[in-house]
Design an enzyme around this catalytic site. Structure first.
Site, PDB file in Angstrom:
ATOM      1  N   PHE A 234      11.402  60.287  88.232  1.00 33.12           N
ATOM      2  CA  PHE A 234      12.650  59.837  87.605  1.00 33.12           C
ATOM      3  C   PHE A 234      13.771  60.046  88.614  1.00 33.12           C
ATOM      4  CE2 PHE A 234      16.473  59.913  85.104  1.00 33.12           C
ATOM      5  CZ  PHE A 234      16.249  58.902  84.166  1.00 33.12           C
TER       6      PHE A 234
ATOM      7  N   ASP B 183      14.687  64.578  96.130  1.00 28.63           N
ATOM      8  CA  ASP B 183      15.583  64.445  94.976  1.00 28.63           C
ATOM      9  C   ASP B 183      15.597  65.782  94.240  1.00 28.63           C
ATOM     10  OD1 ASP B 183      16.809  64.036  92.577  1.00 28.63           O
ATOM     11  OD2 ASP B 183      15.865  62.114  92.153  1.00 28.63           O
TER      12      ASP B 183
ATOM     13  N   LYS C  52      23.853  66.794  88.615  1.00 30.71           N
ATOM     14  CA  LYS C  52      23.706  67.690  87.460  1.00 30.71           C
ATOM     15  C   LYS C  52      24.472  69.009  87.644  1.00 30.71           C
ATOM     16  CE  LYS C  52      19.353  65.799  85.675  1.00 30.71           C
ATOM     17  NZ  LYS C  52      19.706  65.194  84.416  1.00 30.71           N
TER      18      LYS C  52
HETATM   19  N1  PLP Z   1      17.037  62.362  89.738  1.00 32.59           N
HETATM   20  C1  PLP Z   1      16.440  63.259  88.947  1.00 32.59           C
HETATM   21  C2  PLP Z   1      15.356  64.123  89.505  1.00 32.59           C
HETATM   22  C3  PLP Z   1      16.826  63.395  87.602  1.00 32.59           C
HETATM   23  O1  PLP Z   1      16.222  64.287  86.817  1.00 32.59           O
HETATM   24  C4  PLP Z   1      17.862  62.562  87.119  1.00 32.59           C
HETATM   25  C5  PLP Z   1      18.285  62.665  85.712  1.00 32.59           C
HETATM   26  O2  PLP Z   1      17.643  63.236  84.868  1.00 32.59           O
HETATM   27  C6  PLP Z   1      18.449  61.641  87.990  1.00 32.59           C
HETATM   28  C7  PLP Z   1      18.022  61.558  89.292  1.00 32.59           C
HETATM   29  C8  PLP Z   1      19.546  60.737  87.502  1.00 32.59           C
HETATM   30  O3  PLP Z   1      20.700  61.465  87.307  1.00 32.59           O
HETATM   31  P1  PLP Z   1      21.917  60.862  86.451  1.00 32.59           P
HETATM   32  O4  PLP Z   1      21.482  60.832  85.025  1.00 32.59           O
HETATM   33  O5  PLP Z   1      23.045  61.813  86.732  1.00 32.59           O
HETATM   34  O6  PLP Z   1      22.194  59.499  86.989  1.00 32.59           O
END
Ligand code: PLP
Length: 420
Positions: free
Chosen positions: A146, A231, A260
Protein backbone atom coordinates in the site's frame (compact mmCIF):
# COMPACT_ATOMS: atom_id res chain seq x y z
CA UNK A 1 -29.41 8.80 28.66
CA UNK A 2 -27.84 12.06 27.50
CA UNK A 3 -30.46 13.43 25.05
CA UNK A 4 -28.36 16.42 23.95
CA UNK A 5 -25.38 14.20 23.17
CA UNK A 6 -27.64 11.70 21.38
CA UNK A 7 -29.15 14.44 19.24
CA UNK A 8 -25.76 15.95 18.51
CA UNK A 9 -24.30 12.57 17.46
CA UNK A 10 -27.33 11.82 15.31
CA UNK A 11 -27.03 15.19 13.57
CA UNK A 12 -23.32 14.80 12.83
CA UNK A 13 -23.66 11.22 11.56
CA UNK A 14 -26.58 12.36 9.42
CA UNK A 15 -24.44 15.15 7.93
CA UNK A 16 -21.85 12.48 7.03
CA UNK A 17 -24.61 10.51 5.31
CA UNK A 18 -25.95 13.54 3.47
CA UNK A 19 -22.74 15.30 2.55
CA UNK A 20 -19.69 13.06 2.92
CA UNK A 21 -19.87 9.34 2.36
CA UNK A 22 -23.01 7.30 3.16
CA UNK A 23 -21.18 4.00 2.49
CA UNK A 24 -18.50 4.91 5.03
CA UNK A 25 -21.21 5.67 7.61
CA UNK A 26 -22.62 2.16 7.11
CA UNK A 27 -19.13 0.61 7.38
CA UNK A 28 -18.25 2.51 10.56
CA UNK A 29 -21.60 1.59 12.12
CA UNK A 30 -20.97 -2.07 11.25
CA UNK A 31 -17.62 -1.79 13.05
CA UNK A 32 -19.43 -0.46 16.11
CA UNK A 33 -18.58 3.23 15.76
CA UNK A 34 -21.53 5.62 15.97
CA UNK A 35 -20.30 8.35 18.25
CA UNK A 36 -18.68 11.70 17.58
CA UNK A 37 -15.15 12.41 18.82
CA UNK A 38 -14.70 15.72 20.60
CA UNK A 39 -11.26 15.69 22.21
CA UNK A 40 -8.21 13.54 22.78
CA UNK A 41 -5.11 13.34 24.89
CA UNK A 42 -2.28 10.81 24.93
CA UNK A 43 -3.78 7.41 24.16
CA UNK A 44 -7.37 8.43 24.97
CA UNK A 45 -10.12 9.77 22.68
CA UNK A 46 -13.34 11.19 24.21
CA UNK A 47 -16.71 11.25 22.47
CA UNK A 48 -19.65 13.62 22.79
CA UNK A 49 -21.18 11.35 25.44
CA UNK A 50 -18.06 11.67 27.57
CA UNK A 51 -17.10 8.06 26.85
CA UNK A 52 -13.39 7.33 26.66
CA UNK A 53 -11.73 5.09 24.08
CA UNK A 54 -8.21 3.72 24.16
CA UNK A 55 -6.80 4.53 20.73
CA UNK A 56 -5.11 1.29 19.61
CA UNK A 57 -5.45 2.25 15.95
CA UNK A 58 -3.36 5.37 16.43
CA UNK A 59 -4.81 7.02 13.32
CA UNK A 60 -3.27 4.25 11.12
CA UNK A 61 0.18 5.22 12.39
CA UNK A 62 -0.24 8.99 12.80
CA UNK A 63 -0.23 9.15 16.60
CA UNK A 64 3.21 7.77 17.49
CA UNK A 65 3.54 10.67 19.93
CA UNK A 66 0.02 10.36 21.31
CA UNK A 67 -2.79 12.86 20.83
CA UNK A 68 -1.93 16.51 21.51
CA UNK A 69 1.66 16.00 22.75
CA UNK A 70 2.49 19.18 24.67
CA UNK A 71 5.93 19.77 23.14
CA UNK A 72 4.54 19.55 19.59
CA UNK A 73 1.41 21.59 20.32
CA UNK A 74 3.60 24.33 21.87
CA UNK A 75 5.91 24.40 18.84
CA UNK A 76 2.96 24.60 16.41
CA UNK A 77 1.18 27.19 18.51
CA UNK A 78 4.31 29.36 18.60
CA UNK A 79 4.75 29.10 14.82
CA UNK A 80 1.03 29.73 14.27
CA UNK A 81 1.34 33.10 15.93
CA UNK A 82 4.51 34.00 14.02
CA UNK A 83 4.05 32.79 10.46
CA UNK A 84 2.03 29.67 9.66
CA UNK A 85 2.55 29.67 5.89
CA UNK A 86 5.63 30.57 3.90
CA UNK A 87 6.06 33.43 1.41
CA UNK A 88 7.72 30.68 -0.70
CA UNK A 89 10.45 33.01 -1.91
CA UNK A 90 12.20 33.80 1.35
CA UNK A 91 14.07 31.04 3.18
CA UNK A 92 12.40 29.53 6.23
CA UNK A 93 14.21 28.35 9.36
CA UNK A 94 11.77 25.60 10.37
CA UNK A 95 11.85 23.97 6.92
CA UNK A 96 15.66 24.10 6.82
CA UNK A 97 16.12 22.73 10.34
CA UNK A 98 13.68 19.88 9.82
CA UNK A 99 15.49 18.82 6.63
CA UNK A 100 18.82 18.91 8.47
CA UNK A 101 17.41 16.91 11.40
CA UNK A 102 16.02 14.27 9.04
CA UNK A 103 19.43 13.98 7.35
CA UNK A 104 20.91 13.43 10.83
CA UNK A 105 18.56 10.60 11.82
CA UNK A 106 18.10 8.87 8.45
CA UNK A 107 20.41 5.97 7.58
CA UNK A 108 23.22 5.95 4.99
CA UNK A 109 23.67 8.92 2.69
CA UNK A 110 20.10 10.23 2.84
CA UNK A 111 20.62 13.97 2.98
CA UNK A 112 18.08 15.94 0.90
CA UNK A 113 14.36 16.42 1.56
CA UNK A 114 11.33 17.22 -0.52
CA UNK A 115 8.39 18.07 1.73
CA UNK A 116 4.77 17.35 0.87
CA UNK A 117 1.57 16.78 2.81
CA UNK A 118 0.80 13.06 2.68
CA UNK A 119 2.13 9.57 2.02
CA UNK A 120 0.69 9.28 -1.44
CA UNK A 121 2.36 12.53 -2.49
CA UNK A 122 5.68 11.26 -1.17
CA UNK A 123 5.26 8.11 -3.29
CA UNK A 124 4.28 10.10 -6.40
CA UNK A 125 7.34 12.32 -6.04
CA UNK A 126 9.68 9.39 -5.49
CA UNK A 127 8.43 7.60 -8.62
CA UNK A 128 9.02 10.75 -10.67
CA UNK A 129 12.47 11.37 -9.19
CA UNK A 130 13.47 7.70 -9.72
CA UNK A 131 12.52 7.92 -13.40
CA UNK A 132 14.34 11.24 -13.73
CA UNK A 133 17.49 10.07 -11.94
CA UNK A 134 17.86 6.82 -13.89
CA UNK A 135 16.33 7.75 -17.24
CA UNK A 136 14.39 4.47 -16.93
CA UNK A 137 10.67 3.76 -16.55
CA UNK A 138 10.27 0.33 -15.00
CA UNK A 139 9.25 0.28 -11.30
CA UNK A 140 9.04 -2.93 -9.31
CA UNK A 141 6.62 -3.06 -6.37
CA UNK A 142 5.15 -5.87 -4.27
CA UNK A 143 1.87 -7.75 -4.09
CA UNK A 144 -0.20 -6.54 -1.12
CA UNK A 145 1.73 -3.25 -0.90
CA UNK A 146 0.00 0.00 0.00
CA UNK A 147 1.59 3.26 -1.14
CA UNK A 148 -1.47 5.51 -1.43
CA UNK A 149 -4.43 6.08 -3.71
CA UNK A 150 -3.44 8.70 -6.29
CA UNK A 151 -2.69 7.24 -9.72
CA UNK A 152 1.09 6.73 -9.44
CA UNK A 153 1.06 5.36 -5.92
CA UNK A 154 -2.04 3.28 -6.69
CA UNK A 155 -0.13 1.79 -9.62
CA UNK A 156 2.62 0.82 -7.16
CA UNK A 157 0.11 -0.56 -4.66
CA UNK A 158 -0.71 -4.23 -4.84
CA UNK A 159 -4.41 -4.93 -4.29
CA UNK A 160 -6.67 -5.27 -7.33
CA UNK A 161 -10.07 -4.23 -5.87
CA UNK A 162 -8.69 -0.72 -5.24
CA UNK A 163 -7.08 -0.54 -8.69
CA UNK A 164 -9.32 -2.29 -11.21
CA UNK A 165 -12.13 0.36 -11.17
CA UNK A 166 -9.56 2.98 -12.23
CA UNK A 167 -7.70 1.16 -14.97
CA UNK A 168 -5.56 1.78 -16.91
CA UNK A 169 -2.90 2.22 -14.26
CA UNK A 170 0.28 4.23 -14.93
CA UNK A 171 2.36 2.02 -17.29
CA UNK A 172 5.71 0.49 -16.34
CA UNK A 173 4.93 -1.22 -13.01
CA UNK A 174 5.61 -4.89 -12.16
CA UNK A 175 4.55 -6.62 -8.94
CA UNK A 176 6.39 -9.45 -7.21
CA UNK A 177 5.44 -11.39 -4.05
CA UNK A 178 6.63 -9.55 -0.92
CA UNK A 179 9.50 -11.21 0.90
CA UNK A 180 10.54 -13.31 -2.10
CA UNK A 181 14.08 -12.27 -3.10
CA UNK A 182 14.19 -14.80 -5.94
CA UNK A 183 11.17 -13.25 -7.70
CA UNK A 184 12.66 -9.83 -7.16
CA UNK A 185 15.98 -10.93 -8.73
CA UNK A 186 14.09 -12.40 -11.71
CA UNK A 187 12.09 -9.21 -12.29
CA UNK A 188 14.58 -6.38 -11.74
CA UNK A 189 16.65 -5.75 -14.86
CA UNK A 190 18.82 -3.09 -16.47
CA UNK A 191 15.69 -1.09 -17.42
CA UNK A 192 14.45 -0.90 -13.82
CA UNK A 193 14.39 2.60 -12.37
CA UNK A 194 13.49 1.55 -8.83
CA UNK A 195 12.20 -1.06 -6.44
CA UNK A 196 9.68 0.35 -3.98
CA UNK A 197 9.07 -1.57 -0.76
CA UNK A 198 7.57 -1.15 2.67
CA UNK A 199 10.19 -2.74 4.95
CA UNK A 200 7.25 -4.31 6.79
CA UNK A 201 3.95 -4.30 4.89
CA UNK A 202 1.34 -2.42 6.91
CA UNK A 203 -1.97 -2.44 5.02
CA UNK A 204 -0.98 -5.78 3.47
CA UNK A 205 -1.65 -7.28 6.91
CA UNK A 206 1.48 -6.46 8.98
CA UNK A 207 3.73 -8.78 6.96
CA UNK A 208 7.34 -9.17 8.09
CA UNK A 209 9.83 -10.22 5.41
CA UNK A 210 12.59 -12.80 5.99
CA UNK A 211 15.59 -11.12 7.67
CA UNK A 212 17.72 -11.35 4.53
CA UNK A 213 15.08 -9.85 2.18
CA UNK A 214 15.94 -6.16 2.41
CA UNK A 215 19.71 -6.74 2.17
CA UNK A 216 19.01 -8.93 -0.90
CA UNK A 217 16.80 -6.17 -2.39
CA UNK A 218 19.64 -3.70 -1.86
CA UNK A 219 22.10 -5.99 -3.66
CA UNK A 220 19.71 -6.70 -6.53
CA UNK A 221 19.14 -2.97 -7.06
CA UNK A 222 22.87 -2.23 -6.95
CA UNK A 223 23.70 -4.95 -9.45
CA UNK A 224 21.32 -3.37 -12.01
CA UNK A 225 21.85 0.33 -11.20
CA UNK A 226 18.26 0.56 -9.90
CA UNK A 227 17.24 2.69 -6.91
CA UNK A 228 15.79 1.28 -3.70
CA UNK A 229 12.85 3.28 -2.30
CA UNK A 230 11.81 2.46 1.28
CA UNK A 231 8.24 3.48 2.04
CA UNK A 232 8.41 4.16 5.80
CA UNK A 233 5.16 6.14 5.84
CA UNK A 234 3.68 3.71 8.36
CA UNK A 235 6.77 1.99 9.80
CA UNK A 236 8.85 5.14 10.36
CA UNK A 237 9.63 7.23 13.43
CA UNK A 238 9.98 4.58 16.09
CA UNK A 239 6.87 2.52 15.30
CA UNK A 240 8.63 -0.84 14.86
CA UNK A 241 11.18 -0.46 17.67
CA UNK A 242 13.86 1.31 15.57
CA UNK A 243 13.67 4.89 14.32
CA UNK A 244 13.19 3.42 10.82
CA UNK A 245 12.24 -0.17 10.03
CA UNK A 246 15.14 -0.47 7.51
CA UNK A 247 17.49 -0.13 10.51
CA UNK A 248 16.42 -3.62 11.69
CA UNK A 249 17.92 -4.99 8.49
CA UNK A 250 21.00 -2.73 8.22
CA UNK A 251 19.90 -1.37 4.84
CA UNK A 252 20.11 2.21 3.58
CA UNK A 253 17.76 3.06 0.69
CA UNK A 254 18.32 5.70 -2.03
CA UNK A 255 15.03 7.34 -1.11
CA UNK A 256 12.92 7.07 2.01
CA UNK A 257 9.26 8.10 2.19
CA UNK A 258 7.77 9.51 5.37
CA UNK A 259 4.37 10.95 6.33
CA UNK A 260 1.74 10.03 8.96
CA UNK A 261 3.64 10.45 12.28
CA UNK A 262 6.11 12.96 10.79
CA UNK A 263 3.71 15.81 11.58
CA UNK A 264 3.64 14.73 15.23
CA UNK A 265 -0.07 13.88 15.04
CA UNK A 266 -0.76 17.61 14.90
CA UNK A 267 -0.09 18.63 11.28
CA UNK A 268 -0.20 16.80 7.93
CA UNK A 269 3.38 16.42 6.67
CA UNK A 270 5.14 14.09 4.25
CA UNK A 271 8.71 13.87 2.98
CA UNK A 272 10.94 12.17 0.46
CA UNK A 273 14.50 11.95 1.76
CA UNK A 274 17.12 11.14 -0.88
CA UNK A 275 20.86 10.81 -1.47
CA UNK A 276 22.97 13.53 -3.16
CA UNK A 277 23.32 11.29 -6.25
CA UNK A 278 19.57 11.07 -6.69
CA UNK A 279 18.97 14.74 -5.91
CA UNK A 280 21.62 15.98 -8.35
CA UNK A 281 19.15 15.53 -11.22
CA UNK A 282 16.92 18.24 -9.76
CA UNK A 283 19.68 20.86 -9.89
CA UNK A 284 19.20 21.91 -13.50
CA UNK A 285 15.47 22.49 -12.98
CA UNK A 286 14.64 22.88 -9.27
CA UNK A 287 10.93 23.33 -10.03
CA UNK A 288 10.50 20.07 -11.90
CA UNK A 289 8.59 18.78 -8.89
CA UNK A 290 6.90 21.15 -6.42
CA UNK A 291 4.05 21.60 -3.94
CA UNK A 292 2.27 24.77 -2.77
CA UNK A 293 1.87 23.67 0.85
CA UNK A 294 4.76 21.20 1.11
CA UNK A 295 7.30 22.26 3.73
CA UNK A 296 5.10 24.96 5.23
CA UNK A 297 6.55 26.29 8.50
CA UNK A 298 3.58 25.21 10.61
CA UNK A 299 3.96 21.55 9.57
CA UNK A 300 7.77 21.72 9.77
CA UNK A 301 7.61 23.15 13.31
CA UNK A 302 5.50 20.11 14.21
CA UNK A 303 7.95 17.74 12.46
CA UNK A 304 10.96 19.24 14.17
CA UNK A 305 9.38 19.00 17.63
CA UNK A 306 8.26 15.44 16.81
CA UNK A 307 11.80 14.34 15.91
CA UNK A 308 13.13 15.96 19.08
CA UNK A 309 10.52 14.13 21.16
CA UNK A 310 11.33 10.85 19.36
CA UNK A 311 14.99 11.12 20.38
CA UNK A 312 14.61 12.71 23.82
CA UNK A 313 12.03 10.17 25.00
CA UNK A 314 13.73 7.26 23.21
CA UNK A 315 10.36 6.31 21.73
CA UNK A 316 11.81 3.61 19.47
CA UNK A 317 13.09 1.74 22.52
CA UNK A 318 9.74 2.26 24.25
CA UNK A 319 7.98 0.81 21.18
CA UNK A 320 10.29 -2.20 21.24
CA UNK A 321 9.72 -2.96 24.92
CA UNK A 322 5.99 -2.27 24.97
CA UNK A 323 5.54 -4.11 21.66
CA UNK A 324 7.17 -7.22 23.13
CA UNK A 325 4.82 -7.00 26.11
CA UNK A 326 1.71 -6.59 23.93
CA UNK A 327 2.74 -9.29 21.44
CA UNK A 328 3.46 -11.71 24.25
CA UNK A 329 0.03 -11.17 25.80
CA UNK A 330 -1.78 -11.43 22.45
CA UNK A 331 -0.02 -14.58 21.32
CA UNK A 332 -1.98 -16.62 23.87
CA UNK A 333 -5.14 -15.88 21.84
CA UNK A 334 -3.83 -18.01 19.02
CA UNK A 335 -3.40 -20.97 21.37
CA UNK A 336 -6.71 -20.36 23.14
CA UNK A 337 -8.86 -19.68 20.02
CA UNK A 338 -7.34 -21.70 17.15
CA UNK A 339 -10.62 -21.72 15.21
CA UNK A 340 -10.58 -17.92 15.06
CA UNK A 341 -7.01 -16.66 15.33
CA UNK A 342 -4.54 -17.78 12.64
CA UNK A 343 -1.54 -15.70 13.62
CA UNK A 344 -0.35 -12.88 15.87
CA UNK A 345 2.74 -11.08 14.59
CA UNK A 346 4.51 -7.76 14.50
CA UNK A 347 7.53 -5.70 15.39
CA UNK A 348 7.54 -3.00 18.06
CA UNK A 349 4.09 -1.45 18.32
CA UNK A 350 2.99 -2.50 14.83
CA UNK A 351 1.04 -5.66 15.52
CA UNK A 352 -1.37 -7.68 13.37
CA UNK A 353 -3.83 -10.33 14.52
CA UNK A 354 -4.96 -12.51 11.64
CA UNK A 355 -8.41 -14.12 11.87
CA UNK A 356 -9.71 -17.08 9.90
CA UNK A 357 -12.37 -14.88 8.25
CA UNK A 358 -12.95 -11.21 7.50
CA UNK A 359 -16.30 -11.20 9.32
CA UNK A 360 -14.74 -12.56 12.50
CA UNK A 361 -12.26 -9.67 12.48
CA UNK A 362 -15.18 -7.27 11.92
CA UNK A 363 -17.08 -8.65 14.91
CA UNK A 364 -13.98 -8.44 17.10
CA UNK A 365 -13.50 -4.78 16.11
CA UNK A 366 -17.14 -4.09 17.08
CA UNK A 367 -16.61 -5.97 20.37
CA UNK A 368 -13.53 -3.85 21.06
CA UNK A 369 -15.49 -0.64 20.35
CA UNK A 370 -18.16 -1.75 22.86
CA UNK A 371 -15.37 -2.18 25.40
CA UNK A 372 -13.86 1.23 24.66
CA UNK A 373 -10.94 0.28 22.42
CA UNK A 374 -10.45 1.65 18.89
CA UNK A 375 -8.95 -0.73 16.31
CA UNK A 376 -9.33 -1.37 12.56
CA UNK A 377 -8.50 -3.96 9.94
CA UNK A 378 -5.67 -3.57 7.42
CA UNK A 379 -6.89 -2.17 4.07
CA UNK A 380 -5.30 -4.78 1.81
CA UNK A 381 -6.05 -7.74 4.06
CA UNK A 382 -9.34 -7.38 5.97
CA UNK A 383 -8.70 -10.66 7.89
CA UNK A 384 -6.04 -8.80 9.91
CA UNK A 385 -6.73 -6.35 12.74
CA UNK A 386 -3.80 -4.03 13.27
CA UNK A 387 -2.87 -2.56 16.64
CA UNK A 388 -0.76 0.59 16.48
CA UNK A 389 -1.21 2.51 19.74
CA UNK A 390 0.81 5.66 20.50
CA UNK A 391 4.38 4.76 21.48
CA UNK A 392 3.66 6.59 24.74
CA UNK A 393 0.98 4.02 25.71
CA UNK A 394 1.33 2.86 29.33
CA UNK A 395 1.63 -0.79 30.50
CA UNK A 396 -1.74 -0.32 32.29
CA UNK A 397 -3.39 0.78 29.02
CA UNK A 398 -1.88 -2.25 27.29
CA UNK A 399 -3.35 -4.46 30.00
CA UNK A 400 -6.74 -2.76 29.61
CA UNK A 401 -6.72 -3.24 25.81
CA UNK A 402 -5.69 -6.90 26.10
CA UNK A 403 -8.52 -7.53 28.53
CA UNK A 404 -10.99 -5.84 26.11
CA UNK A 405 -9.55 -7.98 23.31
CA UNK A 406 -10.09 -11.12 25.37
CA UNK A 407 -13.72 -10.13 25.99
CA UNK A 408 -14.31 -9.28 22.31
CA UNK A 409 -12.80 -12.55 21.06
CA UNK A 410 -14.79 -14.64 23.57
CA UNK A 411 -18.02 -12.83 22.67
CA UNK A 412 -17.34 -13.37 18.94
CA UNK A 413 -16.62 -17.06 19.48
CA UNK A 414 -19.98 -17.49 21.23
CA UNK A 415 -21.73 -15.74 18.32
CA UNK A 416 -19.92 -17.90 15.76
CA UNK A 417 -20.87 -21.06 17.71
CA UNK A 418 -24.49 -19.95 17.73
CA UNK A 419 -24.69 -19.46 13.96
CA UNK A 420 -22.50 -22.27 12.65
N1 PLP B 1 2.49 4.36 2.22
C1 PLP B 1 2.15 3.56 3.24
C2 PLP B 1 3.10 2.49 3.68
C3 PLP B 1 0.93 3.73 3.91
O1 PLP B 1 0.60 2.93 4.92
C4 PLP B 1 0.07 4.77 3.47
C5 PLP B 1 -1.23 4.97 4.14
O2 PLP B 1 -1.73 4.15 4.87
C6 PLP B 1 0.47 5.57 2.40
C7 PLP B 1 1.68 5.35 1.79
C8 PLP B 1 -0.42 6.67 1.91
O3 PLP B 1 -0.44 7.70 2.83
P1 PLP B 1 -1.58 8.84 2.76
O4 PLP B 1 -2.86 8.21 3.18
O5 PLP B 1 -1.07 9.89 3.71
O6 PLP B 1 -1.62 9.33 1.36
Amino acid sequence: MNIDADQYAEEIVDLYSQHLNPGLVALLKFMGFESVEVEAEGCVVRDAHGREYLDFLGGFGVFNFGHRPKKIIDAVSDQLHRMPMSSRVLFNEKTARLAAKLAEVCPGRLQYCFFCNSGTEATEGAIKIARLATGRQHIVATVGAFHGKTMGSLSASGREPYKAPFNPMVPGFSHVPFGDAKSLAETVNDSTAAVILEPIQGEGGVVLPPDDYLPAAREICDSHGALLIADEVQTGLGRTGEIFAVNHYGVAPDMMLLAKALGGGVMPLGAIVGTPDVWSVLESNPLLHSSTFGGNPLACAAGLAALEMLIEEDLARQAKEKGELLLDKLQSFQTDHPRMVVDVRGKGLMIGIEFTQEDIGGLVIAGLAQRGVIAAYTLNNPCVIRLEPPLTVTPQQIEQAVSAFRGAVQQTELLVDEFV
